[in-house]
Design an enzyme around this catalytic site. Structure first.
Site, PDB file in Angstrom:
ATOM      1  N   GLU A 195      43.372  35.729  55.594  1.00 26.02           N
ATOM      2  CA  GLU A 195      42.136  35.234  54.982  1.00 26.02           C
ATOM      3  C   GLU A 195      40.910  35.959  55.529  1.00 26.02           C
ATOM      4  O   GLU A 195      39.927  36.159  54.802  1.00 26.02           O
ATOM      5  CB  GLU A 195      42.017  33.720  55.220  1.00 26.02           C
ATOM      6  CG  GLU A 195      40.804  33.075  54.592  1.00 26.02           C
ATOM      7  CD  GLU A 195      40.874  33.017  53.070  1.00 26.02           C
ATOM      8  OE1 GLU A 195      39.894  32.541  52.472  1.00 26.02           O
ATOM      9  OE2 GLU A 195      41.894  33.435  52.484  1.00 26.02           O
ATOM     10  N   ASP A 209      29.716  36.713  47.451  1.00 23.80           N
ATOM     11  CA  ASP A 209      30.441  37.785  46.785  1.00 23.80           C
ATOM     12  C   ASP A 209      30.152  37.990  45.304  1.00 23.80           C
ATOM     13  O   ASP A 209      29.653  39.042  44.886  1.00 23.80           O
ATOM     14  CB  ASP A 209      31.948  37.594  47.001  1.00 23.80           C
ATOM     15  CG  ASP A 209      32.436  36.183  46.689  1.00 23.80           C
ATOM     16  OD1 ASP A 209      31.628  35.354  46.246  1.00 23.80           O
ATOM     17  OD2 ASP A 209      33.638  35.914  46.885  1.00 23.80           O
ATOM     18  N   THR A 235      34.657  36.523  37.361  1.00 25.01           N
ATOM     19  CA  THR A 235      35.190  36.510  38.717  1.00 25.01           C
ATOM     20  C   THR A 235      36.504  35.744  38.831  1.00 25.01           C
ATOM     21  O   THR A 235      37.062  35.647  39.915  1.00 25.01           O
ATOM     22  CB  THR A 235      34.140  35.952  39.703  1.00 25.01           C
ATOM     23  OG1 THR A 235      34.500  36.308  41.037  1.00 25.01           O
ATOM     24  CG2 THR A 235      34.024  34.437  39.572  1.00 25.01           C
ATOM     25  N   GLU A 241      33.229  26.357  39.774  1.00 27.06           N
ATOM     26  CA  GLU A 241      34.647  26.427  39.473  1.00 27.06           C
ATOM     27  C   GLU A 241      34.938  26.074  38.017  1.00 27.06           C
ATOM     28  O   GLU A 241      35.784  26.695  37.375  1.00 27.06           O
ATOM     29  CB  GLU A 241      35.438  25.515  40.406  1.00 27.06           C
ATOM     30  CG  GLU A 241      35.357  25.877  41.876  1.00 27.06           C
ATOM     31  CD  GLU A 241      36.122  27.166  42.220  1.00 27.06           C
ATOM     32  OE1 GLU A 241      35.970  27.639  43.356  1.00 27.06           O
ATOM     33  OE2 GLU A 241      36.853  27.687  41.356  1.00 27.06           O
ATOM     34  N   GLU A 270      41.953  39.639  45.440  1.00 23.37           N
ATOM     35  CA  GLU A 270      40.869  40.608  45.573  1.00 23.37           C
ATOM     36  C   GLU A 270      41.342  42.017  45.936  1.00 23.37           C
ATOM     37  O   GLU A 270      40.754  43.010  45.483  1.00 23.37           O
ATOM     38  CB  GLU A 270      39.851  40.110  46.611  1.00 23.37           C
ATOM     39  CG  GLU A 270      39.039  38.915  46.164  1.00 23.37           C
ATOM     40  CD  GLU A 270      39.804  37.605  46.244  1.00 23.37           C
ATOM     41  OE1 GLU A 270      39.417  36.645  45.543  1.00 23.37           O
ATOM     42  OE2 GLU A 270      40.799  37.537  47.008  1.00 23.37           O
TER      43      GLU A 270
END
Length: 633
Positions: free
Chosen positions: A502, A393, A613, A259, A527
């Site tokens: 979700e 992902d 990302t 993160e 996304e």
């Protein structure tokens, strides 16, 4: 004594001195001592000698303890005093019984299963040094920003259209609406939570969390490039000023490697490449150095948690009993770390991520698939759970983007991507009885027929990589990207709010819907609109702008509150129950991708930029000759 050797000298005492002689000798000795100590304390450059005599002082403002990574001394930079301690959390917020559920509902951390890290003391600890930062010094390395800009194929903000026609167009009005949403989200954050990590719009206060190791202002860092892109100049200057004056790195908590990398380092790197402002480059490099202890493992595969105070590392407690690193975490460092090397001249960053590739190349992959959990000690897979959603992902995303960012020279990344995609298509891809194409999750050969919201980025990823596939596969991948994106749109269209859950399932005659309340929430995720943007740029099919505008209207109707934007707890209820969280990635990603969906293709052109990302744009390396130049040491 020399005096005892003088002929005819009769000692008057045991020291061999008469009383007047004693007085003169002591007077001389006291003068000598005074002279020495005066030089010690009054002359310049005496700080080293002072340390021999003075007791060490407690840490004062301007002093920072930084783990010293062997062979890689930290970047020297002035560090003002750390931020004041955050306000006490709301009742129940730090209750261990509540934390896991709160973090899950808030989508924290973003691409991994949310929980609190458990530090492991197995990592080697770097030596800690206390260094006075009397003034800010530049990193002894310079980057030729003008040369970099000259190699871009398009202006960053695109070629200006005919203003008279543009202002009359419906698309311009839609783009301006999205810009207004960003402005509202920023102003709400600024008014109620400036300097905190994220805004709580219902209670109109800020939230720090426990995932960034004491770093603050993640919403500010995440917003920089979006503000710049939308030409919100005053707001950008506010954000820049905060970074210059209040973004302190002398923190001592436990942080998520993933993160901090995608949000803070990604945001700082993109801000530098867009503006050339040195403060962003220096902060990014220094923060990158603080993450290096994560790689202190037998294999070089980093652990997911870094302790900024001790320089130790650890794994998430839930990641197979705290023994595993996560594919999406250690696989989503490559873009940022190559740019840290580019901007610092320090090869350590590039070496760390290239070693990750080496480990992954050597290990056996079950059916060509990459499981989500890997031991950083043995270098072996811990479980055979494969997902293109959470936990896996962005590993796949960074493979194709590494190929593109290298100006299509990183053949290793290209081959790994297309081999992985072929395995995914063979073992995970399914078509529902209703004709919806989806990517299931694989658990040791058994499929879970569900798809997470996080996996909906894959439509855009497959579209992005279609051009460089084998010629006979290109049309197939374009169609596959369109079908997956259509499925994700259906997950939105089949809810009462026109926002997606979700996770959604394909079983028992129900398709593209959540089957339980715990999967029915929406936390402002990007996304789906990310894939709309990529598919629009590839096809210019107006359906993607129509779908994107539906999302804008739904956000306005169900997520906008008086104090900012908030996620909702049930997309199947037309009466929203808000989760009281304006996620930083809403400003970094969701609004940015929506804005780009309604922009010209040469705005942040795909010829010049790839997005990390967290949607932070990083430049393509258009030249083998670097834009850097050695600075004077």
């Amino acid at each position: 004594m020399l005096m005892r050797k003088v002929p005819g000298f009769v000692p008057a005492s045991s020291w061999g001195l008469r009383l007047p002689q004693k007085f003169l000798f002591l007077l001389f000795l006291s003068g000598l001592v005074t002279l020495c100590f005066g030089a010690l304390f009054l002359l310049p450059h005496s700080s080293r000698l002072k340390r021999l005599f003075l007791a060490p002082r407690t840490k004062q403002p301007g002093l920072e303890v930084v783990p010293d990574v062997a062979g890689h001394p930290p970047v020297q930079e002035q560090e003002p005093p750390p931020n004041p301690a955050p306000a006490a959390p709301a009742a129940g917020e730090d209750d261990p019984s509540n934390r896991a559920n709160q973090l899950r509902r808030n989508g924290w951390p973003r691409r991994t299963r949310p929980t609190r890290p458990r530090e492991e003391a197995t990592a080697a600890r770097g030596n800690s040094i206390a260094a006075l930062r009397p003034r800010e010094r530049s990193v002894p390395f310079s980057f030729d920003f003008n040369a970099f800009q000259s190699r871009l194929h398009h202006p960053v903000l695109g070629t200006r259209p005919d203003e008279s026609k543009e202002h009359q167009s419906r698309v311009h009005a839609q783009k301006e609406k999205i810009k207004e949403m960003m402005q509202f989200a920023w102003q709400s954050y600024k008014h109620y939570a400036m300097g905190k990590n994220e805004l709580r719009p219902l209670t109109k206060d800020g939230y720090e969390g426990n995932m960034f190791g004491g770093l603050s202002g993640v919403t500010i860092i995440d917003s920089l490039d979006t503000l710049y892109l939308m030409e919100l100049k005053e707001e950008f200057q506010e954000a820049k000023a905060w970074v210059e004056e209040s973004f302190h790195l002398n923190v001592s908590g436990e942080a998520s490697l993933f993160e901090v990398n995608i949000r803070y380092i990604g945001g700082l790197l993109s801000a530098f490449y867009l503006t050339g402002e040195e403060v962003f480059r220096i902060k990014a490099i220094k923060l990158g150095q603080k993450l290096l202890p994560a790689f202190n493992t037998p294999t070089g595969i980093p652990k997911g948690v870094v302790n900024f105070k001790s320089g130790s590392n650890g794994s998430w407690g839930w990641a197979t009993a705290g023994s595993s690193s996560i594919l999406a975490e250690f696989g989503s460092l490559h873009l940022e770390f190559l740019h840290l090397t580019e901007l610092s001249g320090d090869q350590v960053f590039a070496e760390k991520v290239r070693n990750i590739r080496k480990v992954l190349q050597k290990i056996d992959k079950p059916f060509g698939l990459y499981p989500n959990f890997l031991s950083p000690v043995s270098g072996n897979w811990v479980q055979h759970h494969v997902s293109v959603g959470g936990l896996g992902d962005s590993f796949y995303e960074y493979l194709i983007k590494s190929w593109l960012m290298s100006a299509k020279t990183d053949m290793e990344a290209k081959n790994m991507y297309y081999e992985a995609l072929e395995a995914i298509e063979t073992y995970l891809l399914n078509v529902s009885p209703g004709g919806l194409t989806y990517i299931a999750e694989w658990r040791g050969g058994i499929l879970d027929h569900k798809m997470g919201h996080l996996a909906c980025f894959s439509g855009g990823m497959i579209a992005l990589g279609a051009e460089d596939a084998k010629e006979e596969k290109r049309a197939h991948y374009r169609e596959l990207a369109a079908q997956i994106t259509k499925t994700c749109h259906e997950s939105y269209a089949r809810s009462d709010t026109k926002l997606g859950p979700e996770a959604f399932w394909f079983n028992s005659g129900r398709e593209a819907v959540a089957t339980q309340l715990s999967e029915s929430y929406y936390i402002l995720r990007p996304e789906v609109v990310e894939s709309y943007m990529y598919l629009w740029r590839q096809t210019h099919n107006p359906i993607y702008r129509e779908w994107g505008w539906e999302v804008v209207m739904a956000l306005e109707k169900y997520c906008r509150t008086e104090g900012g934007f908030s996620g909702i707890q049930d997309v199947y209820s037309s009466i929203p129950s808000h989760d009281n969280k304006q996620q930083s990635f809403f400003l970094a990603e969701t609004l940015k991708y929506l804005y780009l969906l309604f922009s010209e293709d040469d705005v942040l052109s795909q010829e010049d930029w790839v997005f990390n990302t967290e949607a932070h744009p990083l430049p393509v390396n258009h030249s083998d000759s670097s834009g850097r130049a050695r600075g004077r040491h």
